[in-house]
Design a protein around this motif. Structure first.
Motif, PDB file in Angstrom:
ATOM      1  N   TYR A  58       0.830  -1.202   0.000  1.00 37.94           N
ATOM      2  CA  TYR A  58       0.000   0.000   0.000  1.00 37.94           C
ATOM      3  C   TYR A  58       0.872   1.264   0.000  1.00 37.94           C
ATOM      4  CZ  TYR A  58      -2.978   3.720   1.787  1.00 37.94           C
ATOM      5  OH  TYR A  58      -3.623   4.916   1.972  1.00 37.94           O
ATOM      6  N   ARG A  62       1.244   4.232  -2.845  1.00 37.59           N
ATOM      7  CA  ARG A  62       1.007   5.656  -2.563  1.00 37.59           C
ATOM      8  C   ARG A  62       2.203   6.505  -2.973  1.00 37.59           C
ATOM      9  NH1 ARG A  62      -1.387   7.498   2.887  1.00 37.59           N
ATOM     10  NH2 ARG A  62      -1.034   9.458   1.808  1.00 37.59           N
ATOM     11  N   ASP A  65       2.315   6.738  -6.772  1.00 46.06           N
ATOM     12  CA  ASP A  65       1.287   7.663  -7.244  1.00 46.06           C
ATOM     13  C   ASP A  65       1.713   9.112  -7.014  1.00 46.06           C
ATOM     14  OD1 ASP A  65      -0.312   5.561  -8.059  1.00 46.06           O
ATOM     15  OD2 ASP A  65      -1.638   5.645  -6.304  1.00 46.06           O
TER      16      ASP A  65
END
Length: 89
Positions: A58, A62, A65
């Motif tokens: 995760y 992030r 991104d």
């Protein structure tokens, strides 16, 4: 008008707004990197832990991104130098 940008940067509202936005993104990026580092250490200690595997995935997503939206985060040259310094030569 001075020849050096940083002499007048405190007087420029646009630059101040841009710098504030940049600092917020950099702060988030740094916090994510620190949390990811800690999660990776815990994952190395417990390689079978599903919780840490998911957390690392995760956080990596992030960060990717954030780097995709703000590619200057991973540049070798600070954004201020890239945008506001005079050209070399």
């Amino acid at each position: 008008m001075s020849m050096w940008f940083y002499d007048e940067s405190k007087e420029m509202d646009e630059y101040q707004r841009l710098q504030k936005q940049i600092r917020a993104v950099e702060k988030e990026y740094l916090e994510l990197r620190v949390v990811l580092r800690d999660a990776q250490e815990k994952l190395r200690a417990e390689p079978d832990s599903q919780e840490f595997q998911v957390k690392v995935q995760y956080l990596e997503k992030r960060i990717k991104d954030l780097e995709k939206k703000n590619p200057w985060l991973s540049w070798d040259t600070p954004i201020e130098v890239a945008l506001f310094s005079p050209p070399h030569g």
